[in-house]
Design an enzyme around this catalytic site. Structure first.
Site, PDB file in Angstrom:
ATOM      1  N   ASP A  32     -34.250 -62.641 -38.394  1.00 35.52           N
ATOM      2  CA  ASP A  32     -33.272 -61.611 -38.702  1.00 35.52           C
ATOM      3  C   ASP A  32     -33.973 -60.368 -39.253  1.00 35.52           C
ATOM      4  OD1 ASP A  32     -30.431 -60.819 -39.133  1.00 35.52           O
ATOM      5  OD2 ASP A  32     -31.028 -60.840 -41.237  1.00 35.52           O
TER       6      ASP A  32
ATOM      7  N   GLU B 128     -35.387 -59.992 -34.044  1.00 39.77           N
ATOM      8  CA  GLU B 128     -34.346 -58.979 -34.004  1.00 39.77           C
ATOM      9  C   GLU B 128     -35.067 -57.693 -34.420  1.00 39.77           C
ATOM     10  OE1 GLU B 128     -29.848 -58.330 -35.682  1.00 39.77           O
ATOM     11  OE2 GLU B 128     -31.404 -58.808 -37.145  1.00 39.77           O
TER      12      GLU B 128
END
Length: 683
Positions: A338, A374
């Site tokens: 993330d 990401e």
């Protein structure tokens, strides 16, 4: 009676030895660290033992006799000086950053705050509201792993609870748990679709933010980590962390991999006004990024109050130790990071050769796992799509937005569309990477579901309690004639067709495809494009017997069988004009090569192209027509058969006469044709 001695600091956390347990923790600026032991209820502190300082700033103590399952925490003495970034407060019980398990639940209270307000030391003891770290030892994971190559990987992104909580055929005890994902009913469903890999939303132990609790909401997605080694406890049936290993073994046995979404960019401790739970009370100035000239101010590149400081060697060690633990002990196959840009940012900005990236590349355990970034955050220079190095893969939001815009009928999108379906060479090829470095997706947990993408033009997030100000503002969505739910047969039919168009585009693009759980039966979140705090039917998949026959399930099955059969989708390199084996031809509606003016022609909302493998003598012809009028197209000559064979269309009434080179491509539809020498299926 307990006995204690200096012990060893080489292995942080708690380590069970023959006669007792060794404890070690890193707190370089503390004046004293205490090991606190608790009774089996976790309510009463039974001992407070001095730990011993080692060079480098680690503390340790060996305690005997002490058994597996012992409950403990740390307390730290030292300077309390927020302006200098030091928040030591002996009144706060701290969780072991290396705890493999813990006992009890986290409860929000003013007792967790180091100061009330900032600058005023809080003397409230938080132990009653704090989970206790638990001495736990799990054997290493030894089961055989599927090891699917990226060329054959199909990802299904799902939430542990939401995926199975309402599934009627799963043992009620297992629904919404890790073991629910290992239930035959769920496994048969994802195997039927053709999924190879589950990508689980965060499963590290997390807590809900206080502002959500006050609203009667909770953090459902899980991007608010409490501990990097412990599985989230509400996903366990019997509070046994080894259940995660059981899930992994069962999924591996049937050929399903598991990637976990990890949040190493921030923690649940937030900023200066947040709680003191673990890292903040041990080494606040090292574990988190602060403004150099103002150590009391946290750098907030995450939007969550703090940013983990991976530049610090001990913070880097913590992250790497966690990753190796989840591979070697818990059995996972890879990670989705993330806000991964943060992990490679120094004080000078993003660095593709950051110590974190280099450490993973040389690590003999981690460099064999699936690694997905990401590639963005909200910090300066935070958008880094295409900047990571092999073997990293990246979520490709340019792919997502381009496909959405094309089917929304945006103007002048064709050149961009061609790049995306061809694997985004403009993004990845510059640093010697191929199309399989692109994780292609149209929807994920973050944003609209696929069904909502064709049902809503504005977000409907009021249930989140933020006056509809949260979530993406631009979703490149459309509602097919009515905002929200509709019983109009024409609208329902069009929405289903547009979802099929998106899926044809996704699965027949070069790259690694990913779908969000529930896509296969048109799951809706009621237009909520930021459902992070909705632990309810908004997110829980509504499993019903009728949905097992949903047309999208059959459609995905067909698409993945085509993808598997044609070699070009497993090819790891870009196809250029000098390629001796593969070729891609971009065609106009007359079956001729597109001209430069065709690419930029106003009102042209269709794309035709063929992909050939000369070695295996197989070819695909793909036609996308986003226009609201039908297209009269002349098909080119079939290269490896007498005629093109119709394979699939998003239009239920699709008709094609193979003897006629003319074909009417219905409005807002996608068509797929094949040409192969008999028996030439790649497989």
């Amino acid at each position: 009676m307990l006995n204690s001695c200096r012990g060893s600091h080489t292995h942080l956390g708690s380590t069970k030895k023959d006669t007792g347990v060794n404890f070690a923790v890193y707190a370089p600026n503390a004046s004293q660290v205490y090991l606190c032991l608790f009774d089996t209820s976790g309510h009463s502190q039974t001992a407070m033992i001095d730990m011993f300082l080692h060079e480098g700033g680690s503390w340790s103590v060996f305690v005997e006799p002490l058994k597996e399952g012992a409950l403990y925490g740390f307390r730290v003495e030292g300077d309390y000086d927020p302006q200098a970034g030091r928040l030591f407060n002996v009144n706060k019980l701290l969780m072991d950053p290396y705890a493999k398990d813990f006992f009890g639940e986290f409860t929000w209270s003013e007792r967790h705050f180091c100061h009330m307000p900032v600058g005023t030391l809080s003397k409230l003891d938080n132990a009653i509201d704090m989970p206790k770290s638990k001495v736990t030892t799990l054997a290493k994971y030894t089961e055989k792993r599927p090891n699917h190559p990226w060329s054959k990987t199909v990802i299904y992104e799902c939430h542990v609870k939401g995926a199975t909580y309402k599934h009627p055929d799963i043992n009620p005890e297992f629904r919404g748990k890790f073991l629910g994902l290992a239930d035959p009913a769920f496994i048969s469903h994802i195997k039927r679709l053709g999924i190879t890999t589950l990508e689980l939303l965060p499963i590290h132990a997390f807590v809900s933010e206080q502002f959500l609790i006050t609203k009667g909401l909770r953090n459902y997605w899980g991007y608010n980590t409490l501990n990097f080694f412990t599985p989230h406890k509400s996903y366990l049936v019997n509070n046994d962390v080894s259940e995660f290993q059981r899930m992994m073994a069962t999924l591996h046995e049937v050929g399903i991999e598991v990637i976990i979404d990890v949040v190493f960019n921030h923690t649940a401790e937030a900023g200066i006004d947040g709680p003191t739970l673990s890292l903040k009370g041990l080494n606040n100035s090292g574990y988190y990024r602060h403004l150099p000239e103002e150590p009391s101010i946290y750098i907030n590149d995450t939007g969550c109050g703090n940013t983990l400081n991976i530049d610090d060697p001990k913070t880097l060690q913590l992250v790497l130790d966690s990753l190796r633990y989840w591979v070697e002990v818990m059995g996972v196959d890879g990670f989705r990071f993330d806000l991964a840009t943060i992990l490679a940012r120094t004080s000078h900005g993003f660095n593709a050769h950051h110590a974190f990236i280099n450490a993973i590349l040389q690590d003999p355990i981690l460099n064999k796992t699936k690694l997905i970034a990401e590639p963005w955050d909200i910090g300066p220079g935070g958008y880094q799509l295409g900047a990571f190095l092999s073997p990293w893969r990246e979520w490709n939001d340019k792919y997502r937005d381009t496909i959405r815009r094309f089917w929304r009928k945006d103007e002048e999108i064709l050149p961009e569309l061609a790049k995306r379906v061809h694997g985004s060479n403009d993004i990845f090829e510059h640093n010697k990477r191929g199309p399989l470095n692109s994780i292609n997706f149209i929807t994920s947990h973050d944003g609209y579901t696929l069904a909502d993408w064709v049902s809503y033009e504005t977000k409907h997030n009021l249930a989140n309690g933020e006056l509809n100000r949260d979530g993406h503002g631009e979703n490149y969505s459309f509602n097919c004639g009515k905002e929200g739910f509709s019983t109009d047969a024409d609208i329902v039919r069009l929405r289903l067709k547009m979802q099929k168009n998106a899926l044809v585009t996704l699965f027949l693009s070069k790259g690694v495809p990913m779908i969000a759980a529930g896509t296969e039966f048109s799951h809706s979140q009621g237009g909520n494009n930021n459902a992070y705090c909705q632990d309810n039917r908004t997110n829980w998949l509504a499993w019903k017997p009728s949905q097992q026959d949903h047309s999208l399930i059959y459609f995905i099955e067909e698409l993945l069988s085509i993808r598997k059969a044609f070699s070009v989708f497993q090819h790891g390199f870009y196809v250029h004009s000098d390629d001796s084996r593969f070729s891609v031809c971009w065609l106009d509606e007359n079956g001729q090569l597109m001209s430069e003016s065709d690419w930029h022609s106003e009102g042209r909302k269709w794309l035709l192209y063929s992909i050939k493998d000369r070695q295996l003598e197989q070819a695909l012809l793909i036609i996308f027509n986003a226009h609201d009028e039908s297209l009269e197209a002349t098909l080119p000559c079939a290269p490896f058969s007498e005629h093109w064979q119709f394979a699939l269309s998003s239009c239920d009434c699709a008709k094609y006469d193979s003897a006629d080179p003319m074909c009417t491509i219905s409005a807002q539809s996608s068509w797929v044709f094949t040409s192969l020498k008999e028996g030439n299926i790649h497989g």
